[in-house]
Design an enzyme around this catalytic site. Structure first.
Site, PDB file in Angstrom:
ATOM      1  N   THR A   1      47.348 -54.400  76.824  1.00 24.30           N
ATOM      2  CA  THR A   1      48.499 -54.012  76.439  1.00 24.30           C
ATOM      3  C   THR A   1      49.208 -53.885  78.321  1.00 24.30           C
ATOM      4  O   THR A   1      48.283 -54.030  78.842  1.00 24.30           O
ATOM      5  CB  THR A   1      48.107 -52.702  76.049  1.00 24.30           C
ATOM      6  OG1 THR A   1      49.856 -51.756  75.980  1.00 24.30           O
ATOM      7  CG2 THR A   1      46.858 -51.650  77.285  1.00 24.30           C
ATOM      8  N   ASP A   2      50.305 -53.659  77.773  1.00 22.45           N
ATOM      9  CA  ASP A   2      51.220 -53.412  78.848  1.00 22.45           C
ATOM     10  C   ASP A   2      51.243 -51.791  79.351  1.00 22.45           C
ATOM     11  O   ASP A   2      51.576 -51.842  80.493  1.00 22.45           O
ATOM     12  CB  ASP A   2      52.883 -53.828  78.651  1.00 22.45           C
ATOM     13  CG  ASP A   2      53.598 -53.690  77.208  1.00 22.45           C
ATOM     14  OD1 ASP A   2      52.992 -52.623  76.695  1.00 22.45           O
ATOM     15  OD2 ASP A   2      55.267 -53.815  76.935  1.00 22.45           O
ATOM     16  N   GLU A   3      50.945 -51.244  78.514  1.00 26.15           N
ATOM     17  CA  GLU A   3      50.922 -49.437  78.504  1.00 26.15           C
ATOM     18  C   GLU A   3      49.888 -49.243  80.648  1.00 26.15           C
ATOM     19  O   GLU A   3      50.382 -49.074  80.669  1.00 26.15           O
ATOM     20  CB  GLU A   3      50.187 -49.120  77.752  1.00 26.15           C
ATOM     21  CG  GLU A   3      50.992 -48.650  76.797  1.00 26.15           C
ATOM     22  CD  GLU A   3      51.181 -47.835  76.010  1.00 26.15           C
ATOM     23  OE1 GLU A   3      50.555 -46.640  76.254  1.00 26.15           O
ATOM     24  OE2 GLU A   3      52.054 -47.988  74.599  1.00 26.15           O
TER      25      GLU A   3
ATOM     26  N   TYR B   1      44.522 -42.893  76.965  1.00 28.31           N
ATOM     27  CA  TYR B   1      44.322 -44.288  76.148  1.00 28.31           C
ATOM     28  C   TYR B   1      45.062 -45.258  77.045  1.00 28.31           C
ATOM     29  O   TYR B   1      44.133 -46.586  77.445  1.00 28.31           O
ATOM     30  CB  TYR B   1      45.926 -44.523  74.967  1.00 28.31           C
ATOM     31  CG  TYR B   1      45.749 -45.985  74.557  1.00 28.31           C
ATOM     32  CD1 TYR B   1      44.556 -47.461  74.046  1.00 28.31           C
ATOM     33  CD2 TYR B   1      47.235 -46.680  74.838  1.00 28.31           C
ATOM     34  CE1 TYR B   1      45.012 -47.957  73.868  1.00 28.31           C
ATOM     35  CE2 TYR B   1      47.131 -48.339  75.071  1.00 28.31           C
ATOM     36  CZ  TYR B   1      46.300 -48.839  74.371  1.00 28.31           C
ATOM     37  OH  TYR B   1      46.661 -50.639  73.435  1.00 28.31           O
TER      38      TYR B   1
ATOM     39  N   LYS C   1      42.292 -48.562  78.726  1.00 28.73           N
ATOM     40  CA  LYS C   1      42.724 -50.136  78.448  1.00 28.73           C
ATOM     41  C   LYS C   1      42.657 -50.782  80.012  1.00 28.73           C
ATOM     42  O   LYS C   1      41.751 -51.785  80.165  1.00 28.73           O
ATOM     43  CB  LYS C   1      43.854 -50.422  78.058  1.00 28.73           C
ATOM     44  CG  LYS C   1      44.174 -50.178  76.463  1.00 28.73           C
ATOM     45  CD  LYS C   1      43.064 -50.813  75.315  1.00 28.73           C
ATOM     46  CE  LYS C   1      43.132 -52.626  75.197  1.00 28.73           C
ATOM     47  NZ  LYS C   1      42.515 -52.819  74.539  1.00 28.73           N
TER      48      LYS C   1
HETATM   49  P1  NAD Z   1      44.113 -50.429  65.504  1.00 26.41           P
HETATM   50  O1  NAD Z   1      43.642 -49.369  65.855  1.00 26.41           O
HETATM   51  O2  NAD Z   1      44.885 -51.003  64.365  1.00 26.41           O
HETATM   52  O3  NAD Z   1      42.491 -51.735  65.574  1.00 26.41           O
HETATM   53  C1  NAD Z   1      41.623 -51.511  66.502  1.00 26.41           C
HETATM   54  C2  NAD Z   1      40.438 -51.312  65.194  1.00 26.41           C
HETATM   55  O4  NAD Z   1      38.907 -51.616  66.368  1.00 26.41           O
HETATM   56  C3  NAD Z   1      40.036 -50.961  64.170  1.00 26.41           C
HETATM   57  O5  NAD Z   1      39.484 -51.607  62.833  1.00 26.41           O
HETATM   58  C4  NAD Z   1      38.946 -50.233  64.036  1.00 26.41           C
HETATM   59  O6  NAD Z   1      37.768 -49.564  63.185  1.00 26.41           O
HETATM   60  C5  NAD Z   1      37.867 -50.943  65.385  1.00 26.41           C
HETATM   61  N1  NAD Z   1      37.681 -50.283  66.054  1.00 26.41           N
HETATM   62  C6  NAD Z   1      37.996 -49.008  67.172  1.00 26.41           C
HETATM   63  N2  NAD Z   1      36.438 -48.370  67.891  1.00 26.41           N
HETATM   64  C7  NAD Z   1      35.160 -49.326  67.348  1.00 26.41           C
HETATM   65  C8  NAD Z   1      34.470 -49.484  67.675  1.00 26.41           C
HETATM   66  N3  NAD Z   1      33.665 -48.775  68.573  1.00 26.41           N
HETATM   67  N4  NAD Z   1      33.138 -50.917  67.672  1.00 26.41           N
HETATM   68  C9  NAD Z   1      33.827 -51.610  66.483  1.00 26.41           C
HETATM   69  N5  NAD Z   1      35.175 -51.756  66.241  1.00 26.41           N
HETATM   70  C10 NAD Z   1      36.174 -50.033  66.749  1.00 26.41           C
HETATM   71  O7  NAD Z   1      44.280 -51.086  66.775  1.00 26.41           O
HETATM   72  P2  NAD Z   1      45.996 -52.684  67.073  1.00 26.41           P
HETATM   73  O8  NAD Z   1      47.062 -52.083  67.334  1.00 26.41           O
HETATM   74  O9  NAD Z   1      45.058 -53.557  66.196  1.00 26.41           O
HETATM   75  O10 NAD Z   1      44.848 -53.259  68.499  1.00 26.41           O
HETATM   76  C11 NAD Z   1      44.147 -53.616  68.842  1.00 26.41           C
HETATM   77  C12 NAD Z   1      44.100 -54.219  70.074  1.00 26.41           C
HETATM   78  O11 NAD Z   1      45.542 -54.821  70.623  1.00 26.41           O
HETATM   79  C13 NAD Z   1      43.956 -52.760  71.113  1.00 26.41           C
HETATM   80  O12 NAD Z   1      43.052 -52.996  71.808  1.00 26.41           O
HETATM   81  C14 NAD Z   1      44.965 -52.442  71.886  1.00 26.41           C
HETATM   82  O13 NAD Z   1      44.609 -52.314  73.030  1.00 26.41           O
HETATM   83  C15 NAD Z   1      45.058 -53.852  71.869  1.00 26.41           C
HETATM   84  N6  NAD Z   1      46.876 -53.813  71.569  1.00 26.41           N
HETATM   85  C16 NAD Z   1      48.150 -53.208  70.942  1.00 26.41           C
HETATM   86  C17 NAD Z   1      49.069 -53.332  70.650  1.00 26.41           C
HETATM   87  C18 NAD Z   1      49.653 -52.334  70.022  1.00 26.41           C
HETATM   88  O14 NAD Z   1      50.653 -52.120  69.831  1.00 26.41           O
HETATM   89  N7  NAD Z   1      49.615 -52.386  68.459  1.00 26.41           N
HETATM   90  C19 NAD Z   1      49.781 -54.065  71.566  1.00 26.41           C
HETATM   91  C20 NAD Z   1      49.350 -54.585  73.059  1.00 26.41           C
HETATM   92  C21 NAD Z   1      47.790 -54.316  72.471  1.00 26.41           C
HETATM   93  O1  DAU Z   2      53.140 -50.968  74.450  1.00 29.92           O
HETATM   94  C1  DAU Z   2      51.807 -51.443  73.944  1.00 29.92           C
HETATM   95  C2  DAU Z   2      51.676 -50.010  72.941  1.00 29.92           C
HETATM   96  O2  DAU Z   2      52.094 -49.793  71.829  1.00 29.92           O
HETATM   97  C3  DAU Z   2      49.759 -50.285  72.227  1.00 29.92           C
HETATM   98  O3  DAU Z   2      49.417 -51.179  73.474  1.00 29.92           O
HETATM   99  C4  DAU Z   2      49.231 -49.428  71.879  1.00 29.92           C
HETATM  100  O4  DAU Z   2      48.251 -49.214  71.359  1.00 29.92           O
HETATM  101  C5  DAU Z   2      50.334 -49.196  70.811  1.00 29.92           C
HETATM  102  O5  DAU Z   2      49.845 -48.312  70.222  1.00 29.92           O
HETATM  103  C6  DAU Z   2      51.690 -48.815  70.954  1.00 29.92           C
HETATM  104  O6  DAU Z   2      51.760 -47.159  71.952  1.00 29.92           O
HETATM  105  P1  DAU Z   2      53.141 -46.787  72.023  1.00 29.92           P
HETATM  106  O7  DAU Z   2      52.658 -45.121  71.858  1.00 29.92           O
HETATM  107  O8  DAU Z   2      54.421 -47.307  72.658  1.00 29.92           O
HETATM  108  O9  DAU Z   2      53.526 -47.159  70.244  1.00 29.92           O
HETATM  109  P2  DAU Z   2      53.477 -45.655  69.069  1.00 29.92           P
HETATM  110  O10 DAU Z   2      54.274 -46.295  67.590  1.00 29.92           O
HETATM  111  O11 DAU Z   2      52.565 -44.521  68.784  1.00 29.92           O
HETATM  112  O12 DAU Z   2      55.064 -44.489  70.073  1.00 29.92           O
HETATM  113  C7  DAU Z   2      56.540 -45.515  70.283  1.00 29.92           C
HETATM  114  C8  DAU Z   2      56.925 -44.842  70.778  1.00 29.92           C
HETATM  115  O13 DAU Z   2      57.938 -44.249  69.754  1.00 29.92           O
HETATM  116  C9  DAU Z   2      56.913 -43.678  71.944  1.00 29.92           C
HETATM  117  O14 DAU Z   2      57.717 -43.866  72.979  1.00 29.92           O
HETATM  118  C10 DAU Z   2      56.794 -42.902  70.995  1.00 29.92           C
HETATM  119  C11 DAU Z   2      57.992 -42.766  69.814  1.00 29.92           C
HETATM  120  N1  DAU Z   2      57.423 -42.000  69.585  1.00 29.92           N
HETATM  121  C12 DAU Z   2      55.600 -42.197  68.345  1.00 29.92           C
HETATM  122  C13 DAU Z   2      55.895 -41.629  66.980  1.00 29.92           C
HETATM  123  C14 DAU Z   2      54.416 -42.011  66.613  1.00 29.92           C
HETATM  124  C15 DAU Z   2      57.764 -41.279  68.530  1.00 29.92           C
HETATM  125  O15 DAU Z   2      59.434 -40.772  69.050  1.00 29.92           O
HETATM  126  N2  DAU Z   2      57.792 -40.217  67.068  1.00 29.92           N
HETATM  127  C16 DAU Z   2      56.485 -40.665  66.715  1.00 29.92           C
HETATM  128  O16 DAU Z   2      56.188 -39.948  65.299  1.00 29.92           O
END
Ligand code: NAD
Ligand code: DAU
Length: 362
Positions: free
Chosen positions: A136-138, A162, A166
């Protein structure tokens, strides 16, 4: 036929990745999806794939060394695409331990096992074996200045449990590359949106709440900025990194689509009104009056913005989906999949939602 081990394939991005890869490569590939099925994993997402001979699901925890070893023993894994993680920042603030376990230890178990099965002699690996670590970019922390961007060379400065977990996992993968010449790539992507995203994350939460006339919680002043990428563009980028990327390199993935949270919420409300038929009773629920400013997230990063220059230059990847189009596709998917939303928001989600959004929630 290449065999892919996809971890966390029942989650949001993993599901989209599996659908994309099976559609693109058909029987040229086999996918083994290993997932623990936490609250975020949903096998219903992959019910079409279940019928295929070249797709298999294994329920296991990536922290379980024996279970992971058995997978490598059973299947001749060519590629690992590692998504499995605890992924929600708010949950990590409440309960950091599982984040350290899955994101750090789980990644280490995969690295140890893949090296055990892939290394033929010191620093030499079987032909074509590759490990893709999806991050992730975080990990880069927060940008305060509007003209700054995250590059692959930006120092790590994570703030939440988190992102710290990562960042640790990225460093372990990098340590494997540097120490053992382990065949891996790391990608760091910005915020994804699209079908199958669990409604604890901003975009599906707002869609779901707006349709049900529930408050739209905005953390702090609503001006935090995220760089939004349509999930299909992300998974195309992941495939492109594996096919055309230079091994051992790190690639940032993002689309220069920076928006404040409050802008995102207003766009979703407009899109819902545009897409719902005039006769749909839910239209009356949809209003900016639902927007409710709530206590800020602890340690809330102000702005994320990826510079995708390297992946564009080296691989030719650029995002194909404009936000206006991506958000319409996303809203459309949630409107057509009300049962999916119903299933994932019943039971445990209700409890989570009440705890997280009741007063004094964090
Ligand atoms: P998600 O939470 O939707 O899915 C995570 C999956 O991993 C789930 O199916 C869960 O059951 C499985 N999991 C969790 N713990 C586990 C374990 N111990 N063993 C096996 N499986 C397990 O997450 P996502 O949003 O699909 O993100 C996927 C990956 O991409 C993550 O590594 C996240 O850090 C990265 N990522 C997400 C975003 C985003 O915006 N969602 C952006 C950049 C990177
Ligand atoms: O940047 C990549 C990341 O994006 C991934 O690594 C994470 O897995 C993914 O969850 C996401 O993280 P964020 O914290 O940016 O996503 P989230 O959707 O939780 O929140 C987006 C923005 O919105 C953040 O600034 C918090 C705000 N927010 C979120 C929720 C859930 C609100 O204002 N209200 C809300 O109820």
């Amino acid at each position: 036929m290449k065999t892919y081990l996809v971890t966390g394939g029942a989650g949001f991005i993993g599901t989209n990745y599996i659908h994309y890869m099976l559609a693109k490569y058909g029987e040229k590939i086999r996918i083994i999806n290993v997932d623990k099925l936490t609250y975020a994993g949903n096998l219903e997402n992959l019910k079409d794939a279940e019928r295929l001979d070249n797709y298999e699901f294994v329920k296991a925890d990536i922290c379980d060394k024996e279970a992971v070893d058995k997978i490598f023993q059973t299947y001749d894994i060519d590629r690992v695409v590692h998504f499995a993680a605890e992924s929600h920042v708010d949950r990590s603030i409440k309960d950091p331990e599982i984040f350290a376990k899955t994101n750090i230890l789980g990644t280490l178990v995969l690295l140890i096992t893949a090296r055990k099965y892939w290394e033929v002699s010191d620093g030499e690996y079987k032909e074509g074996k590759k490990f893709l670590h999806v991050s992730t970019d975080e990990v880069y922390g927060s940008l305060e200045n509007d003209t700054d961007f995250f590059y692959e060379t930006t120092p790590y400065a994570p703030h939440s449990p988190y992102s710290a977990s990562k960042a640790s996992s990225d460093m372990l993968v990098q340590a494997y590359i540097d120490t053992y010449r382990f065949p891996a790539n790391i990608t760091n992507c910005s915020n994804n949106y699209g079908p199958y995203q669990f409604p604890e994350k901003l975009i599906p939460l707002v869609i779901n709440n707006a349709l049900n006339g529930k408050k739209l919680p905005v953390y702090g002043d609503g001006k935090n900025i995220r760089d939004w990428l349509f999930v299909e563009d992300h998974v195309k980028g992941l495939d492109a990194v594996q096919e055309k990327g230079r091994l051992y390199e790190k690639y940032n993935i993002g689309g220069h689509n920076e928006k404040q949270n409050i802008e995102i919420i207003k766009i979703i409300l407009d899109t819902l009104l545009e897409m719902l038929p005039e006769t749909d009773a839910r239209r009356k629920n949809i209003s900016e009056k639902l927007i409710t400013y709530v206590e800020d997230r602890k340690g809330h990063d102000r702005r994320y913005a990826i510079a995708p220059d390297k992946i564009q230059r080296d691989i030719g990847w650029t995002p194909e989906t404009h936000f206006e189009e991506g958000i319409k596709k996303t809203v459309q998917w949630y409107l057509e999949n009300e049962d999916w939303m119903e299933n994932v928001t019943s039971g445990a989600y209700q409890k989570y939602y009440e705890e997280m959004y009741s007063t004094g929630r964090r």
